[in-house]
Motif scaffolding. Structure first.
Motif, PDB file in Angstrom:
ATOM      1  N   GLY A  31      -2.465  27.984  -8.481  1.00 11.29           N
ATOM      2  CA  GLY A  31      -3.660  28.243  -9.284  1.00 11.29           C
ATOM      3  C   GLY A  31      -4.780  27.290  -8.944  1.00 11.29           C
ATOM      4  N   ALA A  32      -4.994  27.057  -7.645  1.00  9.85           N
ATOM      5  CA  ALA A  32      -5.944  26.042  -7.195  1.00  9.85           C
ATOM      6  C   ALA A  32      -7.361  26.348  -7.682  1.00  9.85           C
ATOM      7  CB  ALA A  32      -5.913  25.947  -5.668  1.00  9.85           C
ATOM      8  N   THR A  33      -8.029  25.296  -8.128  1.00  6.87           N
ATOM      9  CA  THR A  33      -9.430  25.366  -8.540  1.00  6.87           C
ATOM     10  C   THR A  33     -10.190  24.250  -7.823  1.00  6.87           C
ATOM     11  OG1 THR A  33      -9.029  23.927 -10.446  1.00  6.87           O
ATOM     12  CG2 THR A  33      -8.800  26.300 -10.794  1.00  6.87           C
ATOM     13  N   ARG A  34     -11.420  24.089  -8.208  1.00  4.90           N
ATOM     14  CA  ARG A  34     -12.207  23.008  -7.608  1.00  4.90           C
ATOM     15  C   ARG A  34     -11.629  21.642  -7.938  1.00  4.90           C
ATOM     16  NH1 ARG A  34     -17.267  20.369  -8.937  1.00  4.90           N
ATOM     17  NH2 ARG A  34     -17.148  21.359 -10.976  1.00  4.90           N
ATOM     18  N   ILE A  35     -11.023  21.521  -9.122  1.00  5.10           N
ATOM     19  CA  ILE A  35     -10.407  20.249  -9.513  1.00  5.10           C
ATOM     20  C   ILE A  35      -9.251  19.906  -8.583  1.00  5.10           C
ATOM     21  CG2 ILE A  35      -9.145  19.079 -11.366  1.00  5.10           C
ATOM     22  CD1 ILE A  35     -10.725  20.659 -13.368  1.00  5.10           C
ATOM     23  N   THR A  36      -8.528  20.913  -8.118  1.00  7.58           N
ATOM     24  CA  THR A  36      -7.391  20.664  -7.232  1.00  7.58           C
ATOM     25  C   THR A  36      -7.819  19.926  -5.972  1.00  7.58           C
ATOM     26  OG1 THR A  36      -6.325  22.691  -8.039  1.00  7.58           O
ATOM     27  CG2 THR A  36      -5.514  21.764  -5.974  1.00  7.58           C
ATOM     28  N   TRP A  37      -8.862  20.412  -5.333  1.00  7.08           N
ATOM     29  CA  TRP A  37      -9.287  19.802  -4.074  1.00  7.08           C
ATOM     30  C   TRP A  37     -10.054  18.506  -4.306  1.00  7.08           C
ATOM     31  CZ3 TRP A  37      -6.189  22.188  -1.229  1.00  7.08           C
ATOM     32  CH2 TRP A  37      -5.938  23.549  -1.396  1.00  7.08           C
ATOM     33  N   LEU A  38     -10.748  18.402  -5.431  1.00 14.12           N
ATOM     34  CA  LEU A  38     -11.432  17.137  -5.742  1.00 14.12           C
ATOM     35  C   LEU A  38     -10.432  16.016  -6.000  1.00 14.12           C
ATOM     36  CD1 LEU A  38     -14.417  18.291  -8.023  1.00 14.12           C
ATOM     37  CD2 LEU A  38     -14.504  17.478  -5.652  1.00 14.12           C
ATOM     38  N   THR A  39      -9.343  16.328  -6.714  1.00 15.20           N
ATOM     39  CA  THR A  39      -8.327  15.304  -6.960  1.00 15.20           C
ATOM     40  C   THR A  39      -7.608  14.921  -5.669  1.00 15.20           C
ATOM     41  OG1 THR A  39      -6.802  17.093  -7.604  1.00 15.20           O
ATOM     42  CG2 THR A  39      -7.934  15.911  -9.373  1.00 15.20           C
ATOM     43  N   LEU A  40      -7.375  15.895  -4.781  1.00 15.91           N
ATOM     44  CA  LEU A  40      -6.768  15.565  -3.488  1.00 15.91           C
ATOM     45  C   LEU A  40      -7.680  14.642  -2.697  1.00 15.91           C
ATOM     46  CD1 LEU A  40      -4.691  15.910  -1.230  1.00 15.91           C
ATOM     47  CD2 LEU A  40      -5.878  18.018  -0.560  1.00 15.91           C
ATOM     48  N   PHE A  41      -8.977  14.967  -2.670  1.00 15.35           N
ATOM     49  CA  PHE A  41      -9.938  14.112  -1.976  1.00 15.35           C
ATOM     50  C   PHE A  41      -9.978  12.718  -2.599  1.00 15.35           C
ATOM     51  CE2 PHE A  41     -14.302  12.485  -1.500  1.00 15.35           C
ATOM     52  CZ  PHE A  41     -14.385  12.415  -0.116  1.00 15.35           C
ATOM     53  N   GLY A  42      -9.929  12.659  -3.930  1.00 15.88           N
ATOM     54  CA  GLY A  42      -9.941  11.366  -4.604  1.00 15.88           C
ATOM     55  C   GLY A  42      -8.709  10.535  -4.289  1.00 15.88           C
ATOM     56  N   CYS A  43      -7.536  11.172  -4.247  1.00 14.39           N
ATOM     57  CA  CYS A  43      -6.297  10.449  -3.923  1.00 14.39           C
ATOM     58  C   CYS A  43      -6.349   9.914  -2.494  1.00 14.39           C
ATOM     59  CB  CYS A  43      -5.096  11.364  -4.102  1.00 14.39           C
ATOM     60  SG  CYS A  43      -4.730  11.806  -5.820  1.00 14.39           S
ATOM     61  N   ILE A  44      -6.875  10.714  -1.561  1.00 14.13           N
ATOM     62  CA  ILE A  44      -6.977  10.268  -0.166  1.00 14.13           C
ATOM     63  C   ILE A  44      -7.952   9.106  -0.047  1.00 14.13           C
ATOM     64  CG2 ILE A  44      -7.691  10.952   2.143  1.00 14.13           C
ATOM     65  CD1 ILE A  44      -6.693  13.756   1.538  1.00 14.13           C
ATOM     66  N   VAL A  45      -9.097   9.212  -0.716  1.00 13.86           N
ATOM     67  CA  VAL A  45     -10.094   8.139  -0.662  1.00 13.86           C
ATOM     68  C   VAL A  45      -9.543   6.857  -1.271  1.00 13.86           C
ATOM     69  CG1 VAL A  45     -12.335   7.395  -1.558  1.00 13.86           C
ATOM     70  CG2 VAL A  45     -12.072   9.685  -0.604  1.00 13.86           C
ATOM     71  N   LEU A  46      -8.828   6.981  -2.390  1.00 13.30           N
ATOM     72  CA  LEU A  46      -8.258   5.794  -3.029  1.00 13.30           C
ATOM     73  C   LEU A  46      -7.220   5.130  -2.128  1.00 13.30           C
ATOM     74  CD1 LEU A  46      -7.954   3.985  -5.522  1.00 13.30           C
ATOM     75  CD2 LEU A  46      -6.268   5.614  -6.403  1.00 13.30           C
ATOM     76  N   SER A  47      -6.350   5.929  -1.529  1.00  5.67           N
ATOM     77  CA  SER A  47      -5.330   5.367  -0.641  1.00  5.67           C
ATOM     78  C   SER A  47      -5.968   4.708   0.574  1.00  5.67           C
ATOM     79  CB  SER A  47      -4.369   6.478  -0.193  1.00  5.67           C
ATOM     80  OG  SER A  47      -3.751   7.086  -1.303  1.00  5.67           O
ATOM     81  N   ALA A  48      -6.966   5.388   1.169  1.00  2.00           N
ATOM     82  CA  ALA A  48      -7.648   4.817   2.325  1.00  2.00           C
ATOM     83  C   ALA A  48      -8.410   3.548   1.945  1.00  2.00           C
ATOM     84  CB  ALA A  48      -8.597   5.850   2.930  1.00  2.00           C
ATOM     85  N   GLY A  49      -8.989   3.527   0.761  1.00  7.33           N
ATOM     86  CA  GLY A  49      -9.721   2.341   0.321  1.00  7.33           C
ATOM     87  C   GLY A  49      -8.804   1.137   0.137  1.00  7.33           C
ATOM     88  N   ILE A  50      -7.634   1.364  -0.453  1.00 12.19           N
ATOM     89  CA  ILE A  50      -6.682   0.255  -0.625  1.00 12.19           C
ATOM     90  C   ILE A  50      -6.197  -0.253   0.723  1.00 12.19           C
ATOM     91  CG2 ILE A  50      -4.401  -0.346  -1.532  1.00 12.19           C
ATOM     92  CD1 ILE A  50      -4.910   1.573  -3.838  1.00 12.19           C
ATOM     93  N   TRP A  51      -5.907   0.688   1.640  1.00 10.89           N
ATOM     94  CA  TRP A  51      -5.458   0.276   2.976  1.00 10.89           C
ATOM     95  C   TRP A  51      -6.558  -0.494   3.700  1.00 10.89           C
ATOM     96  CZ3 TRP A  51      -7.471   1.655   7.775  1.00 10.89           C
ATOM     97  CH2 TRP A  51      -6.711   1.250   8.873  1.00 10.89           C
ATOM     98  N   PHE A  52      -7.794  -0.032   3.613  1.00 12.54           N
ATOM     99  CA  PHE A  52      -8.906  -0.722   4.272  1.00 12.54           C
ATOM    100  C   PHE A  52      -9.102  -2.110   3.677  1.00 12.54           C
ATOM    101  CE2 PHE A  52     -13.424  -1.827   4.502  1.00 12.54           C
ATOM    102  CZ  PHE A  52     -13.637  -1.752   5.865  1.00 12.54           C
TER     103      PHE A  52
END
Length: 363
Positions: A189-210
């Protein structure tokens, strides 16, 4: 005038006598898949999970047979089989990881919704999506680590001479299947929130690694990531098993000196214990007692003995769990056997099922 508690108990007694199977909750349908099965990919994944469930049933039956034969040969015939314990532990590992994937597909992993329910309504869906991506990411990390362990164990043998990769392969397959199921659940049941949260999780993980790689003097310590992962996982409603796995994964990722292969090695070592076989065996015993009607007859006996006491249903719940704890030895088996009988009877008598659930949890 008849005591209201006695009248309610008589109704419960009659309902138990009418149909033990119905009272035991056996007519409740099995929950469907937690992902979308309308598309061809969803139906294929459902077929794969169904095959895995049946394979787990066969593995459990073989495990029971191996342990039973080992006990008979060791204590009655005095001819112990050396390989029985190692085979039983290997089947236990297979059962845990393959079964964990099918439980995730059914959406039956134990999780805490209390903290997520405290969030505003608009944020609850966001937290749910973040939890779904956290499950998929944790499973993917376990799959990657188990693949490294599988490569290292190709030329290694166990103490009995069996190839070590036979024990690691179910971990990799189960983790890979959990990753696929986790992604399917997250995009259901993907919505805009689905992809925004995925993008947010990736950005957060990349930010911590950086941050940890570029500013090592101010890097987040592994124990800090572990604590934040534990609290955050509970807040967004991640299943408890995945919360613990995610915390360990964050700790390994936060400490570059720890090889990732050790992560899956430690996860597998936590399951590779002979005494843990008691858990599925006791749950199986409780389900057998529920199916053959033994549990319903025990509850009926308690109803006849304590039916005239005020608050008898709660008293029956306590006594029934006490009896079952001596037989099964597993709290999960006790709840499955006793709760499946008492809760439907409580609902038929129009009593408060939440009170009964609290009594079961306290027991």
């Amino acid at each position: 005038m008849m005591n209201p508690s006695l009248s309610a108990t008589i109704v419960a007694d009659q309902s138990l006598q009418e149909s033990a199977q119905d009272a035991a909750g056996l007519v409740e349908p099995i929950r469907e898949w937690s992902f979308n099965t309308q598309a061809a990919s969803g139906r294929l994944l459902a077929t794969l999970c169904t095959f895995t469930e049946r394979l787990c049933a066969v593995v459990l039956a073989v495990d029971v047979a191996v342990v039973f034969a080992s006990v008979i040969l060791r204590y009655f015939v005095h001819q112990p089989v050396d390989w029985a314990e190692e085979v039983a532990r290997g089947l236990m590992v297979m059962l845990v990881f393959l079964g964990g994937a099918t439980v995730l597909a059914r959406g039956r992993h134990v999780h805490v919704d209390f903290f997520r329910a405290l969030l505003p309504t608009a944020w609850q869906q966001v937290a749910l999506q973040v939890g779904g991506w956290a499950v998929a990411g944790t499973a993917a990390g376990l799959a990657f680590s188990s693949w490294l362990l599988l490569e290292d164990s190709t030329n290694v043998s166990t103490s009995m001479g069996l190839p070590q990769w036979l024990n690691v392969l179910p971990v990799f397959i189960g983790a890979l299947l959990m990753t696929i199921v986790g992604i399917a659940n997250a995009v259901n049941g993907a919505t805009r929130i689905t992809w925004l949260t995925l993008f947010g999780c990736i950005v957060l993980s990349a930010g911590i690694w950086f941050w940890n790689t570029q500013f090592e003097a101010f890097a987040l310590q592994p124990w800090t990531l572990l604590l934040l992962g534990f609290v955050g996982g509970l807040l967004v409603g991640v299943p408890i098993a995945f919360v613990l796995a995610m915390c360990a994964l964050l700790y390994f990722m936060g400490d570059p000196s720890l090889p990732m292969v050790i992560y899956s090695q430690q996860v597998m070592a936590g399951m590779d214990h002979f005494v843990l076989l008691a858990i599925p065996f006791f749950v199986l015993a409780g389900l057998v007692m529920e199916v053959n009607g033994m549990s319903s007859r025990l509850i009926e006996l308690l109803v006849r003995v304590f039916g005239r006491v005020r608050g008898s249903m709660n008293l029956i719940t306590i006594l029934a769990t006490a009896f079952f704890s001596g037989v099964s030895g597993s709290k999960l088996a006790d709840i499955a056997a006793v709760g499946g009988i008492v809760v439907p009877a409580v609902r038929r008598t129009r009593q408060d099922p939440n009170e009964t659930a609290a009594v079961l949890a306290a027991n």
